[in-house]
Design an enzyme around this catalytic site. Structure first.
Site, PDB file in Angstrom:
ATOM      1  N   LYS A 178       0.893  -1.173   0.000  1.00 50.24           N
ATOM      2  CA  LYS A 178       0.000   0.000   0.000  1.00 50.24           C
ATOM      3  C   LYS A 178       0.926   1.217   0.000  1.00 50.24           C
ATOM      4  O   LYS A 178       1.443   1.627   1.040  1.00 50.24           O
ATOM      5  CB  LYS A 178      -0.873  -0.019   1.264  1.00 50.24           C
ATOM      6  CG  LYS A 178      -2.218   0.648   1.123  1.00 50.24           C
ATOM      7  CD  LYS A 178      -2.179   2.122   0.839  1.00 50.24           C
ATOM      8  CE  LYS A 178      -1.894   2.952   2.065  1.00 50.24           C
ATOM      9  NZ  LYS A 178      -1.596   4.376   1.711  1.00 50.24           N
ATOM     10  N   CYS A 288      13.839  10.997   6.463  1.00 46.25           N
ATOM     11  CA  CYS A 288      13.708  10.602   7.870  1.00 46.25           C
ATOM     12  C   CYS A 288      15.018  10.769   8.620  1.00 46.25           C
ATOM     13  O   CYS A 288      15.031  11.022   9.815  1.00 46.25           O
ATOM     14  CB  CYS A 288      13.248   9.158   7.957  1.00 46.25           C
ATOM     15  SG  CYS A 288      14.308   8.048   7.019  1.00 46.25           S
ATOM     16  N   GLU A 390       9.193  16.483  15.235  1.00 44.39           N
ATOM     17  CA  GLU A 390       9.637  16.298  13.850  1.00 44.39           C
ATOM     18  C   GLU A 390       8.808  17.193  12.932  1.00 44.39           C
ATOM     19  O   GLU A 390       7.578  17.137  12.944  1.00 44.39           O
ATOM     20  CB  GLU A 390       9.450  14.834  13.428  1.00 44.39           C
ATOM     21  CG  GLU A 390       9.921  14.593  12.000  1.00 44.39           C
ATOM     22  CD  GLU A 390       9.612  13.171  11.505  1.00 44.39           C
ATOM     23  OE1 GLU A 390       8.469  12.725  11.642  1.00 44.39           O
ATOM     24  OE2 GLU A 390      10.526  12.529  10.963  1.00 44.39           O
TER      25      GLU A 390
HETATM   26  P1  NAD Z   1       2.411   8.459   7.391  1.00 44.57           P
HETATM   27  O1  NAD Z   1       2.598   7.724   8.652  1.00 44.57           O
HETATM   28  O2  NAD Z   1       1.411   9.544   7.343  1.00 44.57           O
HETATM   29  O3  NAD Z   1       2.008   7.475   6.206  1.00 44.57           O
HETATM   30  C1  NAD Z   1       2.816   6.366   5.850  1.00 44.57           C
HETATM   31  C2  NAD Z   1       1.940   5.311   5.202  1.00 44.57           C
HETATM   32  O4  NAD Z   1       1.042   4.800   6.179  1.00 44.57           O
HETATM   33  C3  NAD Z   1       1.079   5.823   4.043  1.00 44.57           C
HETATM   34  O5  NAD Z   1       1.037   4.833   3.037  1.00 44.57           O
HETATM   35  C4  NAD Z   1      -0.276   5.996   4.705  1.00 44.57           C
HETATM   36  O6  NAD Z   1      -1.365   5.915   3.815  1.00 44.57           O
HETATM   37  C5  NAD Z   1      -0.285   4.825   5.668  1.00 44.57           C
HETATM   38  N1  NAD Z   1      -1.204   4.957   6.798  1.00 44.57           N
HETATM   39  C6  NAD Z   1      -1.557   6.088   7.441  1.00 44.57           C
HETATM   40  N2  NAD Z   1      -2.431   5.796   8.443  1.00 44.57           N
HETATM   41  C7  NAD Z   1      -2.612   4.449   8.434  1.00 44.57           C
HETATM   42  C8  NAD Z   1      -3.388   3.547   9.194  1.00 44.57           C
HETATM   43  N3  NAD Z   1      -4.161   3.968  10.209  1.00 44.57           N
HETATM   44  N4  NAD Z   1      -3.341   2.238   8.905  1.00 44.57           N
HETATM   45  C9  NAD Z   1      -2.555   1.795   7.902  1.00 44.57           C
HETATM   46  N5  NAD Z   1      -1.807   2.600   7.112  1.00 44.57           N
HETATM   47  C10 NAD Z   1      -1.831   3.917   7.384  1.00 44.57           C
HETATM   48  O7  NAD Z   1       3.866   8.986   6.975  1.00 44.57           O
HETATM   49  P2  NAD Z   1       4.237   9.915   5.743  1.00 44.57           P
HETATM   50  O8  NAD Z   1       3.724  11.293   6.039  1.00 44.57           O
HETATM   51  O9  NAD Z   1       3.856   9.247   4.479  1.00 44.57           O
HETATM   52  O10 NAD Z   1       5.836   9.912   5.817  1.00 44.57           O
HETATM   53  C11 NAD Z   1       6.579  10.792   6.603  1.00 44.57           C
HETATM   54  C12 NAD Z   1       7.007  10.124   7.903  1.00 44.57           C
HETATM   55  O11 NAD Z   1       7.719   8.942   7.596  1.00 44.57           O
HETATM   56  C13 NAD Z   1       7.950  10.947   8.745  1.00 44.57           C
HETATM   57  O12 NAD Z   1       7.583  10.823  10.090  1.00 44.57           O
HETATM   58  C14 NAD Z   1       9.313  10.297   8.515  1.00 44.57           C
HETATM   59  O13 NAD Z   1      10.259  10.472   9.541  1.00 44.57           O
HETATM   60  C15 NAD Z   1       8.912   8.874   8.376  1.00 44.57           C
HETATM   61  N6  NAD Z   1       9.942   8.127   7.650  1.00 44.57           N
HETATM   62  C16 NAD Z   1      10.722   7.242   8.355  1.00 44.57           C
HETATM   63  C17 NAD Z   1      11.729   6.535   7.690  1.00 44.57           C
HETATM   64  C18 NAD Z   1      12.605   5.556   8.419  1.00 44.57           C
HETATM   65  O14 NAD Z   1      13.284   4.775   7.767  1.00 44.57           O
HETATM   66  N7  NAD Z   1      12.632   5.559   9.735  1.00 44.57           N
HETATM   67  C19 NAD Z   1      11.904   6.717   6.320  1.00 44.57           C
HETATM   68  C20 NAD Z   1      11.085   7.634   5.650  1.00 44.57           C
HETATM   69  C21 NAD Z   1      10.092   8.318   6.326  1.00 44.57           C
END
Ligand code: NAD
Length: 486
Positions: A178, A288, A390
């Site tokens: 997804k 990230c 963040e």
């Molecule tokens: P997000 O958590 O909003 O979304 C990530 C994914 O989760 C998306 O596909 C979204 O549709 C899905 N999602 C959201 N709510 C959900 C739920 N209730 N159930 C299932 N799936 C759900 O994150 P984002 O805004 O897309 O990305 C940015 C964040 O990602 C930042 O916090 C960043 O630090 C983090 N990040 C971490 C890493 C790492 O390796 N640690 C790498 C890249 C990004």
């Protein structure tokens, strides 16, 4: 009008409900296409296809045959490099220069890196003495975990998704992906590549949609899913962890960060500035591992701040295909609103805005896009929200420190623990400080220098588990011990 459909059992299909949502360009807010939103029907179909493919044909292939197919996938992504590049930059607005250097080559390499690790990984064996003197032999056998749900974010869409899909498939699992609702394009395109390379239908499936009450929530709650690997915000990770608790399914969480850099006065200033510029501003600050807190030893503080401001002023925003541009927009207007709310908060909390702080005038053709100015603050207190939360934008706070102990305490003063960077020419200090930093990844005199064989993941609230190299085996396989009495 381009449509992004689900990829289920090797075929592109639209949503039965006919529900779609718009995918808009962050460059100028123009409409890119319509994305089909999966309901429970599509998620059921994708999970069923993945489960059917698990035992046969995927499970019947030898490891060598699987690895050969995945190497082909890597090669085919490289052959279709320009299409992946175009699709990724259209969705994210990032400069071609950056995506051509990082996103697409790493997106391909992820299918190869893990295959090599797996092919060279030994099987664990222990001989046990027994009272009758005959002994017993223990053999550790790794089997696939099953059907893996892959939930990925929008900041490095192809790279972060294949970072999970590569090892999952190499280990013999099947996947339902997804992707983020903001960036559906490259994951959709990967379906074509899987078919072209002869990866059997059902091994790689894609469902589109949002998180809550949509594809993400339906997928993570689905009882046909054996394990969930997620990259995204810590808050979302908590929700996914709850979903995974039903049926005791395994999880891997790569979540947020508020990463520090420590710049000692004995560093090479120009290298520290170059690395800190990248870590604060590359990908418009949406990495990230990016640095949002920079601590500089007091004798170097003024010079470091001056050089950072000079370099920040040189950043050139522009369209992805502008060869001069090295700074794109944020991923969406919605995300810009979030980042701008922190820009306003910083001033309310008493920050000095050293540079940036608002929205640049990009001209009539681009002003509807999600553009934002790279920003440096000083003068905030250590408990300011801007220093603790963040932001995920092109901004950082720079603060002086007076002793090594103080710098370590400041760096660790966070609920996150993803990454840190240390800049010093004194190697014993570098090791001493690195050992005391509470983070999964510490760079010395570099940033984002990745060896794909090494462990990747966060401490504290930045995640659970490690990906990369042999470490991924823990999540993507079930380790069974077979004890044979002689
Ligand atoms: P997000 O958590 O909003 O979304 C990530 C994914 O989760 C998306 O596909 C979204 O549709 C899905 N999602 C959201 N709510 C959900 C739920 N209730 N159930 C299932 N799936 C759900 O994150 P984002 O805004 O897309 O990305 C940015 C964040 O990602 C930042 O916090 C960043 O630090 C983090 N990040 C971490 C890493 C790492 O390796 N640690 C790498 C890249 C990004």
């Amino acid at each position: 009008m381009q449509e992004f459909k689900h990829f289920i059992n090797g075929v592109y299909i639209g949503s039965q409900s006919g529900k779609t949502f718009e995918n808009r360009s962050p460059v100028d807010n123009s409409l890119i296409g319509l994305v089909h939103e999966a309901g429970r029907e599509e998620v059921d179909a994708a999970v069923a296809a993945a489960r059917a493919a698990l035992s046969e044909p995927w499970g019947k292939l030898t490891q060598a045959a699987r690895i050969e197919l995945l190497n082909k996938v890597a090669e085919r992504i490289n052959e279709r490099f320009d299409e992946f590049l175009e699709a990724e930059c259209r969705d994210t607005g990032k400069p071609h220069k950056m995506a051509a250097h990082i996103d697409i080559p790493r997106g391909a390499a992820n299918f190869k890196a893990f295959s090599e690790t797996l092919a060279n990984h030994p099987t664990e064996a222990f001989r046990l003495d027994t009272p009758d003197g005959a002994g017993a032999l223990n053999i550790g056998q790794r089997t696939p975990k099953g059907v893996i749900a892959v939930i990925s974010p929008w900041n490095l869409p192809l790279l972060l998704m294949t970072w999970k899909v590569g090892p999952a498939l190499a280990c013999g699992n099947t996947v339902v992906v997804k992707p983020s609702e903001e960036t559906p394009a490259t994951t959709t395109l990967l379906g074509e590549v899987m078919n072209e390379c002869g990866v059997p239908p059902g091994v790689f499936n894609v469902v589109h949609g949002f998180g809550p009450d949509s594809a993400g929530a339906f997928l993570t709650a689905h009882p046909g899913i054996d394990a969930i690997t997620f990259t995204g915000e810590t808050r979302t990770g908590e929700i996914i962890m709850q979903a995974a608790s039903v049926g005791l399914r395994n999880i891997s969480l790569e979540c947020g960060g508020k990463n520090p850099a420590i710049v000692f006065a004995d560093c090479n200033l120009e290298k520290a500035v170059e690395g800190s510029m990248r870590s604060a501003f590359v990908n418009c600050g949406q990495v990230c591992l990016g640095t949002e807190r920079i601590y500089v030893e007091r004798p170097l503080f003024d010079a470091f701040l001056r050089r950072m401001k000079e370099e920040t002023a040189k950043l050139k925003p522009g369209r992805p295909d502008d060869p001069e541009a090295n700074f794109g927009p944020l991923v969406s207007l919605e995300h810009r609103e979030k980042v701008l709310s922190y820009y306003r908060l910083a001033e309310e909390e008493g920050a000095t805005v050293e540079i940036g702080g608002g929205v640049p005038d990009m001209g009539a053709a681009l002003n509807e896009g999600a553009w934002i100015s790279p920003t440096i603050w000083t003068g905030l207190s250590d408990d300011a929200r801007v220093v603790r939360e963040e932001i995920f934008g092109p901004c950082c706070h720079i603060r002086p420190f007076d002793s090594e102990e103080e710098a370590i305490a400041l760096a660790n003063d966070t609920r996150y623990g993803l990454a840190a960077a240390i800049w010093t020419e004194n190697s014993s200090r570098a090791i001493r400080v690195a050992e005391q930093i509470e983070a999964g990844i510490v760079w010395v005199n570099s940033w984002f220098l990745r060896d794909l064989r090494t462990a990747f993941g966060g401490a504290k609230q930045s995640g659970i588990g490690r990906e990369g190299g042999v470490h991924g085996l823990e999540f993507y396989t079930e380790l069974k011990n077979i004890c044979i009495k002689m």
